[in-house]
Design a protein around this motif. Sequence first.
Motif, short mmCIF file in Angstrom:
data_model
loop_
_atom_site.label_atom_id
_atom_site.label_comp_id
_atom_site.label_asym_id
_atom_site.label_seq_id
_atom_site.Cartn_x
_atom_site.Cartn_y
_atom_site.Cartn_z
N TYR A 1 44.80 104.46 -44.13
CA TYR A 1 45.37 103.59 -45.16
C TYR A 1 44.73 103.79 -46.53
O TYR A 1 45.35 103.53 -47.54
CB TYR A 1 45.24 102.12 -44.74
N GLY B 1 38.65 104.78 -33.68
CA GLY B 1 39.99 104.31 -34.02
C GLY B 1 40.00 103.46 -35.27
O GLY B 1 40.87 103.60 -36.13
N PHE B 2 39.03 102.57 -35.38
CA PHE B 2 38.92 101.73 -36.57
C PHE B 2 38.72 102.58 -37.82
O PHE B 2 39.40 102.38 -38.84
CB PHE B 2 37.75 100.75 -36.42
N LEU B 3 37.81 103.55 -37.74
CA LEU B 3 37.57 104.40 -38.90
C LEU B 3 38.79 105.27 -39.21
O LEU B 3 39.09 105.53 -40.37
CB LEU B 3 36.33 105.28 -38.68
N VAL C 1 36.80 102.95 -29.76
CA VAL C 1 37.28 101.85 -30.60
C VAL C 1 36.78 102.01 -32.04
O VAL C 1 37.54 101.83 -33.00
CB VAL C 1 36.86 100.49 -30.01
N PHE C 2 35.51 102.36 -32.20
CA PHE C 2 34.94 102.56 -33.53
C PHE C 2 35.62 103.72 -34.25
O PHE C 2 35.95 103.64 -35.43
CB PHE C 2 33.43 102.80 -33.43
N ILE D 1 41.97 104.42 -38.69
CA ILE D 1 42.95 103.55 -39.35
C ILE D 1 42.52 103.29 -40.79
O ILE D 1 43.34 103.32 -41.71
CB ILE D 1 43.11 102.24 -38.57
N LEU D 2 41.24 103.02 -41.00
CA LEU D 2 40.73 102.79 -42.35
C LEU D 2 41.02 103.99 -43.25
O LEU D 2 41.55 103.84 -44.35
CB LEU D 2 39.22 102.52 -42.31
N VAL E 1 33.34 108.68 -43.55
CA VAL E 1 33.84 108.49 -42.18
C VAL E 1 33.33 109.61 -41.29
O VAL E 1 32.88 109.38 -40.16
CB VAL E 1 35.39 108.40 -42.17
#
Length: 61
Positions: free
Chosen positions: A28, A20-22, A17-18, A24-25, A38
């Motif tokens: 974008y 995935g968050f990074l 999950v972490f 996506i960050l 990252v």
Amino acid sequence: MIPSRLDQAMAILAFIVFGGFLGILFGYVTRWDLGIMVGITLALCAWDFWHMATGRKSDHH
């Protein structure tokens, strides 16, 4: 202390999950300096996960 299977599964889920968050960050906000941060963050997270999953490090004192 040897971690249980549930602890290992939760750690893997948290790492995914972490990551995935990074991802996506960074997807974008595509800047090279953010990409370096990252990468460093994921490397440190993976190192900590590895030591916790193999029982080499414990949070209990």
